[in-house]
Design a protein around this motif. Structure first.
Motif, PDB file in Angstrom:
ATOM      1  N   ILE A 295       0.873  -1.170   0.000  1.00 27.41           N
ATOM      2  CA  ILE A 295       0.000   0.000   0.000  1.00 27.41           C
ATOM      3  C   ILE A 295       0.904   1.212   0.000  1.00 27.41           C
ATOM      4  CG2 ILE A 295      -1.682   1.294   1.362  1.00 27.41           C
ATOM      5  CD1 ILE A 295      -2.497  -1.554   2.430  1.00 27.41           C
ATOM      6  N   SER A 296       0.758   2.054  -1.003  1.00 29.32           N
ATOM      7  CA  SER A 296       1.713   3.143  -1.111  1.00 29.32           C
ATOM      8  C   SER A 296       1.074   4.366  -1.737  1.00 29.32           C
ATOM      9  CB  SER A 296       2.902   2.677  -1.951  1.00 29.32           C
ATOM     10  OG  SER A 296       3.824   3.717  -2.118  1.00 29.32           O
ATOM     11  N   ALA A 297       1.639   5.528  -1.411  1.00 27.66           N
ATOM     12  CA  ALA A 297       1.180   6.765  -2.035  1.00 27.66           C
ATOM     13  C   ALA A 297       2.116   7.136  -3.174  1.00 27.66           C
ATOM     14  CB  ALA A 297       1.143   7.887  -1.000  1.00 27.66           C
ATOM     15  N   ASP A 298       3.212   6.381  -3.287  1.00 31.07           N
ATOM     16  CA  ASP A 298       4.193   6.652  -4.315  1.00 31.07           C
ATOM     17  C   ASP A 298       3.811   5.855  -5.570  1.00 31.07           C
ATOM     18  OD1 ASP A 298       6.410   6.686  -5.959  1.00 31.07           O
ATOM     19  OD2 ASP A 298       7.837   6.621  -4.303  1.00 31.07           O
ATOM     20  N   LEU A 299       3.238   6.535  -6.541  1.00 32.69           N
ATOM     21  CA  LEU A 299       2.690   5.829  -7.697  1.00 32.69           C
ATOM     22  C   LEU A 299       3.773   5.106  -8.488  1.00 32.69           C
ATOM     23  CD1 LEU A 299      -0.048   8.283  -8.980  1.00 32.69           C
ATOM     24  CD2 LEU A 299      -0.137   6.559  -7.179  1.00 32.69           C
ATOM     25  N   GLU A 300       4.951   5.718  -8.549  1.00 30.71           N
ATOM     26  CA  GLU A 300       6.045   5.080  -9.279  1.00 30.71           C
ATOM     27  C   GLU A 300       6.433   3.760  -8.625  1.00 30.71           C
ATOM     28  OE1 GLU A 300       9.929   6.829 -10.636  1.00 30.71           O
ATOM     29  OE2 GLU A 300       8.711   8.630 -10.303  1.00 30.71           O
ATOM     30  N   GLU A 301       6.466   3.796  -7.304  1.00 28.97           N
ATOM     31  CA  GLU A 301       6.804   2.597  -6.551  1.00 28.97           C
ATOM     32  C   GLU A 301       5.765   1.508  -6.818  1.00 28.97           C
ATOM     33  OE1 GLU A 301       8.284   2.768  -2.347  1.00 28.97           O
ATOM     34  OE2 GLU A 301       6.249   2.155  -1.876  1.00 28.97           O
ATOM     35  N   LEU A 302       4.499   1.894  -6.795  1.00 23.59           N
ATOM     36  CA  LEU A 302       3.414   0.938  -7.012  1.00 23.59           C
ATOM     37  C   LEU A 302       3.495   0.324  -8.406  1.00 23.59           C
ATOM     38  CD1 LEU A 302       0.332   2.706  -5.458  1.00 23.59           C
ATOM     39  CD2 LEU A 302       1.259   0.488  -4.805  1.00 23.59           C
ATOM     40  N   ILE A 303       3.664   1.196  -9.395  1.00 28.12           N
ATOM     41  CA  ILE A 303       3.698   0.710 -10.778  1.00 28.12           C
ATOM     42  C   ILE A 303       4.937  -0.141 -11.004  1.00 28.12           C
ATOM     43  CG2 ILE A 303       3.917   1.457 -13.178  1.00 28.12           C
ATOM     44  CD1 ILE A 303       2.183   3.901 -12.412  1.00 28.12           C
ATOM     45  N   GLY A 304       6.043   0.273 -10.387  1.00 27.61           N
ATOM     46  CA  GLY A 304       7.294  -0.437 -10.592  1.00 27.61           C
ATOM     47  C   GLY A 304       7.346  -1.808  -9.932  1.00 27.61           C
ATOM     48  N   LEU A 305       6.783  -1.922  -8.742  1.00 28.70           N
ATOM     49  CA  LEU A 305       6.946  -3.165  -7.992  1.00 28.70           C
ATOM     50  C   LEU A 305       5.806  -4.156  -8.174  1.00 28.70           C
ATOM     51  CD1 LEU A 305       8.319  -1.951  -4.521  1.00 28.70           C
ATOM     52  CD2 LEU A 305       9.553  -3.295  -6.206  1.00 28.70           C
ATOM     53  N   SER A 306       4.590  -3.659  -8.374  1.00 23.33           N
ATOM     54  CA  SER A 306       3.429  -4.548  -8.297  1.00 23.33           C
ATOM     55  C   SER A 306       3.303  -5.475  -9.496  1.00 23.33           C
ATOM     56  CB  SER A 306       2.144  -3.719  -8.192  1.00 23.33           C
ATOM     57  OG  SER A 306       2.219  -2.823  -7.127  1.00 23.33           O
ATOM     58  N   ASP A 307       2.753  -6.670  -9.241  1.00 22.25           N
ATOM     59  CA  ASP A 307       2.350  -7.570 -10.316  1.00 22.25           C
ATOM     60  C   ASP A 307       0.899  -7.307 -10.692  1.00 22.25           C
ATOM     61  OD1 ASP A 307       4.751  -9.275 -10.516  1.00 22.25           O
ATOM     62  OD2 ASP A 307       4.257  -9.690  -8.424  1.00 22.25           O
ATOM     63  N   THR A 308       0.130  -6.930  -9.688  1.00 21.95           N
ATOM     64  CA  THR A 308      -1.280  -6.605  -9.902  1.00 21.95           C
ATOM     65  C   THR A 308      -1.535  -5.320  -9.125  1.00 21.95           C
ATOM     66  OG1 THR A 308      -1.732  -8.954  -9.793  1.00 21.95           O
ATOM     67  CG2 THR A 308      -3.630  -7.481  -9.707  1.00 21.95           C
ATOM     68  N   LEU A 309      -2.375  -4.469  -9.701  1.00 23.24           N
ATOM     69  CA  LEU A 309      -2.591  -3.183  -9.054  1.00 23.24           C
ATOM     70  C   LEU A 309      -4.092  -2.951  -8.874  1.00 23.24           C
ATOM     71  CD1 LEU A 309      -0.959  -0.830  -8.045  1.00 23.24           C
ATOM     72  CD2 LEU A 309      -0.878   0.083 -10.352  1.00 23.24           C
ATOM     73  N   HIS A 310      -4.502  -2.698  -7.623  1.00 26.74           N
ATOM     74  CA  HIS A 310      -5.891  -2.349  -7.356  1.00 26.74           C
ATOM     75  C   HIS A 310      -5.955  -0.878  -6.974  1.00 26.74           C
ATOM     76  CE1 HIS A 310      -7.572  -6.418  -7.340  1.00 26.74           C
ATOM     77  NE2 HIS A 310      -6.429  -6.795  -6.782  1.00 26.74           N
ATOM     78  N   VAL A 311      -7.072  -0.249  -7.320  1.00 31.56           N
ATOM     79  CA  VAL A 311      -7.257   1.136  -6.903  1.00 31.56           C
ATOM     80  C   VAL A 311      -8.364   1.163  -5.862  1.00 31.56           C
ATOM     81  CG1 VAL A 311      -7.833   3.481  -7.586  1.00 31.56           C
ATOM     82  CG2 VAL A 311      -6.571   1.996  -9.151  1.00 31.56           C
ATOM     83  N   ILE A 312      -8.068   1.788  -4.720  1.00 31.50           N
ATOM     84  CA  ILE A 312      -9.075   1.899  -3.669  1.00 31.50           C
ATOM     85  C   ILE A 312      -9.609   3.326  -3.678  1.00 31.50           C
ATOM     86  CG2 ILE A 312      -7.438   2.491  -1.806  1.00 31.50           C
ATOM     87  CD1 ILE A 312      -9.136   0.683   0.024  1.00 31.50           C
TER      88      ILE A 312
END
Lengths: 367, 507
Positions: free
Chosen positions: B459-476
């Protein structure tokens, strides 16, 4: 080396507290027209007599137990102000129970202690449950429970537990506990005898140390005191912790009156010592909530109480030493905070230095 | 010399502040009416400097001049009196009060002992019109969006007569669209003579908005440049003295084995569903990212997963076992790890030695416990391991946690959780507030653990981190999972529009 410097810093706490207490008491003595030098000299001379030293230990033992009871709550930021009520109701009921049964010596003592611990724990447990179930702050609950304990104790003693009057005797007391439920003195002197409960108290101190600093439960307890949210996230159930700690604190509180009960009164009487629970708060504060510190603080308070007895003979109101004790408590609390910050700054600095050294050693990270 | 004196001038500001990077002879000159960006990595000393500027901290050495006059601030009150205002990163608003009430709070215009609400309302309207920041004074703050709340903070500061605004990481809580809006407002303010000091570590934003950029590194001013003289790359090099790492992970390590399965999870907070009908699963070797503007149910989700909060609906399955009714301790013993978003609140015993901190969350298990007792030797050995393997800069296991810098504390927490070999790890803002070096290290550990089969919720506020690390991305968004996206295709702008509810897709 750094460690030693830190330890020396900590020594500042008692030294500065005693020095300040000395100065302020002197001012008070001068203000009432007495000579501080004479007063302290006669206190010291009287205080180092063997009988006085025995008396110091006897006075210190209940204070020590009270300090332990308070400290264990303090360790998780629980303020058990109700130690006073807990030990008084425990002493009354355990004295009555002890007088009502016939048992072999060791078992008899054990039973009385068990009853005292159970009663103390139950009385403190009420405050714990109220806090968890109803959100009543433990300070409020335990203060109220102190009043109730006093009233309830007086009622029970006068109406149900009082021993039948013999002749014109005026003493209001429970039935006496038979010799199997008494502890013989450890040391018989010409004056006051050294009571054996000091050994049990010392053992209790060791047990508290092990419980708080060496067990998993103690870890959870201290973690809850330092950072309740982090403790909760680590899996500590805060409600269960509050109730358990109150029960343990109350059980220890139940033992405060045992030294006097086993070694002197052998019954709960109207002149059974009071106020030990409140003194325990001071002792725990001065002893920095550590069994060793509490022992030192209890002995100090015991000694000051004893040595002050001489002042009346010198024509000085011995209430002056109440000021001395008050100043000691205040200055320890303040000095502790000051030293804690000094030590913290020193530790942070040392860590920062070390970090810089380590970083300098490392190769620059390739881009 | 007809030139106007600078609005704010800091000369040789030095602040020793053990454990954290201090300010070391900092010089900063801000002209009246300009937008001046102060950039630097997290921990470079930007916040310390701004706190000094706003009177929250006092410098050990150095002088502060406002409009050419030397001043000594003893508290923010003094700074406000000199026309300096600060908008904090975390808003300081009472959410159950109206905009009007929040703005006047603390400086209520009085008329004969009564608060002159009408006059205040008129002034707020004036301010919001003058500076193009639409705001209804009578709405309650809890009904406002994050961007609007920030506007309230700005108006609040202007209401107190500020001519210089300090904005501490103002874009950290905003989505891209709101950032644009904020920048428009800032340009308007600057055009009307308001001076703006803008603190950030986001280089592209700084290049877009600032008239002048001052770069701070390790507590020193390393350069003052104009945005047209530099590019993002050059700024980054100035800022960190090295290339910026990226959070990229690309070989798939996802398996079929489901480690965590959440179905229809709901949490009610005061009659309102703070989390509603959330379902997802994390497989072994998979990183599932959750993107969202703060306060959209992330905290409730984490608390429900950790067991700090009983869910009002739904189930949580850990390794195929329903753990919905389990206590936190039982879940953690079953292999649930937790990297909290706020390490000081949820993750550390600050005054305690590191070895006691290493136990936190694992205190019932070896090597930390033996029966009912604490295994001190075992705990020390494990702590040494964590310090070594996770490159925690510290003298040793007996150092108190508070003596470590933020980045080292975070590396320690990551090490603590990883060393316990969890099956599922909940990582909330794992790289917030730490420097670039530590950030890269944390990313690397996350990647390694993923390759080793860890199931991770990020869970992160850093979008680059989320896009870079995640295999699947959910938006809450407002407590619901509103979109499920492929991180290899999504752009930060797209993500932003889902996060604000501007776009919807099948979850």
């Amino acid at each position: 080396m750094r460690r030693w410097r830190t330890r020396l810093l900590w020594l500042l706490v008692p030294i500065s507290a005693l020095a300040l207490a000395f100065v302020v008491s002197s001012i008070a003595l001068v203000a009432i027209g007495a000579s501080p030098i004479d007063a302290f000299r006669s206190m010291f001379r009287y205080g180092i007599r063997p009988t006085s030293l025995v008396s110091m230990v006897n006075r210190a033992v209940p204070l020590y137990v009270a300090g332990l009871a308070v400290a264990i709550g303090f360790k998780m930021n629980l303020f058990n102000i109700g130690v006073e009520g807990q030990y008084r109701i425990a002493a009354l009921l355990s004295a009555a129970a002890g007088a009502a049964v016939a048992l072999p010596p060791v078992l008899h003592i054990a039973l009385i202690m068990l009853v005292a611990m159970a009663v103390g724990a139950a009385w403190a447990g009420i405050a714990g449950v109220l806090k968890v179930k109803r959100g009543v702050h433990e300070v409020v609950a335990t203060i109220m429970l102190n009043f109730i304990a006093t009233g309830l104790g007086a009622y029970l003693l006068a109406n149900h537990l009082r021993k039948p009057r013999v002749g014109s005797e005026l003493l209001i007391a429970t039935r006496p506990i038979p010799p199997s439920g008494q502890l013989p003195p450890l040391l018989v002197t010409g004056g006051e005898d050294l009571r054996s409960f000091v050994l049990i108290a010392a053992l209790l101190g060791v047990l508290v140390y092990v419980l708080v600093w060496r067990t998993r439960f103690g870890y959870d307890l201290r973690a809850s005191g330092i950072n309740p949210t982090a403790a909760q996230a680590s899996g500590v159930d805060p409600n269960r912790m509050v109730v358990t700690t109150m029960l343990i604190s109350g059980a220890i509180a139940g033992l405060i009156g045992m030294s006097d009960l086993f070694g002197y009164f052998h019954a709960y009487t109207l002149d059974f010592p009071t106020g030990l629970g409140f003194d325990g708060i001071a002792v725990a504060l001065v002893g920095l909530n550590h069994p060793l510190g509490i022992a030192v603080a209890a002995l100090l308070f015991g000694w000051v109480d004893r040595a002050a007895q001489i002042l009346d003979l010198e024509g000085i109101p011995k209430e002056v030493i109440v000021i001395t004790k008050g100043v000691i408590i205040l200055s320890v609390v303040v000095a502790y905070e000051v030293v804690r910050r000094l030590v913290q700054v020193a530790e942070v600095k040392a860590a920062a230095e070390e970090t810089r050294r380590l970083e300098a050693e490392r190769e620059p990270v390739p881009a | 010399m007809s030139e106007q004196p600078p609005a704010v001038e800091l000369v040789g500001i030095t602040k020793t502040f053990p454990g954290v990077v201090a300010n070391d002879d900092i010089h900063l000159t801000v002209r009246r009416g300009e937008i001046h960006a102060v950039v630097g990595e997290n921990g470079a000393g930007k916040s310390t400097l701004m706190k000094i500027c706003y009177g929250m901290l006092r410098p050990d050495r150095g002088t502060i001049r406002i409009d050419g006059r030397e001043v000594h601030f003893r508290s923010p009150k003094d700074a406000i009196a000199e026309g300096i205002g600060m908008v904090h990163q975390h808003f300081m608003l009472a959410s159950n009060l109206t905009v009007l009430e929040n703005v006047v709070l603390g400086s209520e215009p009085a008329r004969g002992g009564w608060i002159a609400f009408d006059e205040a309302r008129r002034r707020i309207r004036e301010l919001s019109e003058t500076y193009g920041m639409p705001l209804d004074p009578d709405r309650r703050v809890e009904d406002l969006t994050v961007g609007e709340r920030q506007r309230v903070e700005i108006i609040k500061v202007l209401f107190r007569g500020a001519r210089t605004l300090i904005l501490d990481e103002p874009t950290a809580v905003l989505v891209p669209q709101e950032v644009e809006e904020l920048f428009r407002n800032l340009r308007d303010l600057s055009a009307r003579g308001v001076t703006i000091v803008f603190i950030s570590h986001k280089l592209d934003e700084v290049l877009e908005i600032a008239d002048t950029i001052t770069v701070i590194r390790s507590g020193r001013t390393v350069a003052t440049v104009k945005p047209d003289e530099v590019d993002a790359h050059r700024l980054a090099v100035l800022m960190v003295g090295a290339e910026l790492p990226t959070p990229e992970t690309r070989e798939a390590t996802v398996t079929e084995h489901v480690s965590l399965a959440v179905r229809g999870l709901g949490v009610r907070v005061e009659e309102r569903w703070a989390l509603e009908d959330v379902s997802f699963q994390i497989r072994r070797g998979e990183i599932v990212g959750v993107a969202g503007v703060e306060g959209n149910g992330q905290r409730e989700l984490v608390e429900a997963l950790i067991g700090l909060r009983r869910p009002d609906a739904g189930t949580i399955e850990l390794e195929g076992v329903d753990v919905t009714a389990w206590s936190t301790r039982r879940r953690r013993e079953a292999g649930l790890g937790y990297i909290p978003e706020d390490r000081h609140v949820w993750g550390l015993l600050l005054p305690s030695p590191l070895w006691e901190n290493a136990m936190l969350g694992h205190q019932t298990e070896p090597p930390f416990a033996r029966g009912a007792f604490v295994d001190r030797a075992g705990a020390h050995a494990r702590t040494e391991e964590i310090i070594r393997d996770y490159h925690v800069m510290t003298p040793g296991p007996d150092t108190p946690a508070l003596a470590l810098s933020g980045g080292n504390q975070q590396k320690f927490i990551v090490g603590r959780e990883m060393a316990a070999s969890p099956k599922v790890l909940i990582a909330a803002q794992p790289t917030r507030g730490i420097d670039v070096g530590a950030q890269a290290a944390v990313w690397e550990h996350i990647r390694t653990a993923r390759a080793a089969g860890l199931a991770l919720l990020l869970i992160s506020a850093d979008l680059e981190e989320l896009i870079g690390l995640s295999d699947t991305l959910h938006v809450i968004y407002r407590g619901r999972f509103v979109a499920r996206l492929d991180p290899s295709r999504v752009t930060p702008e797209e993500l932003g529009s889902y996060m604000t509810g501007a776009r919807e897709a099948a979850a």
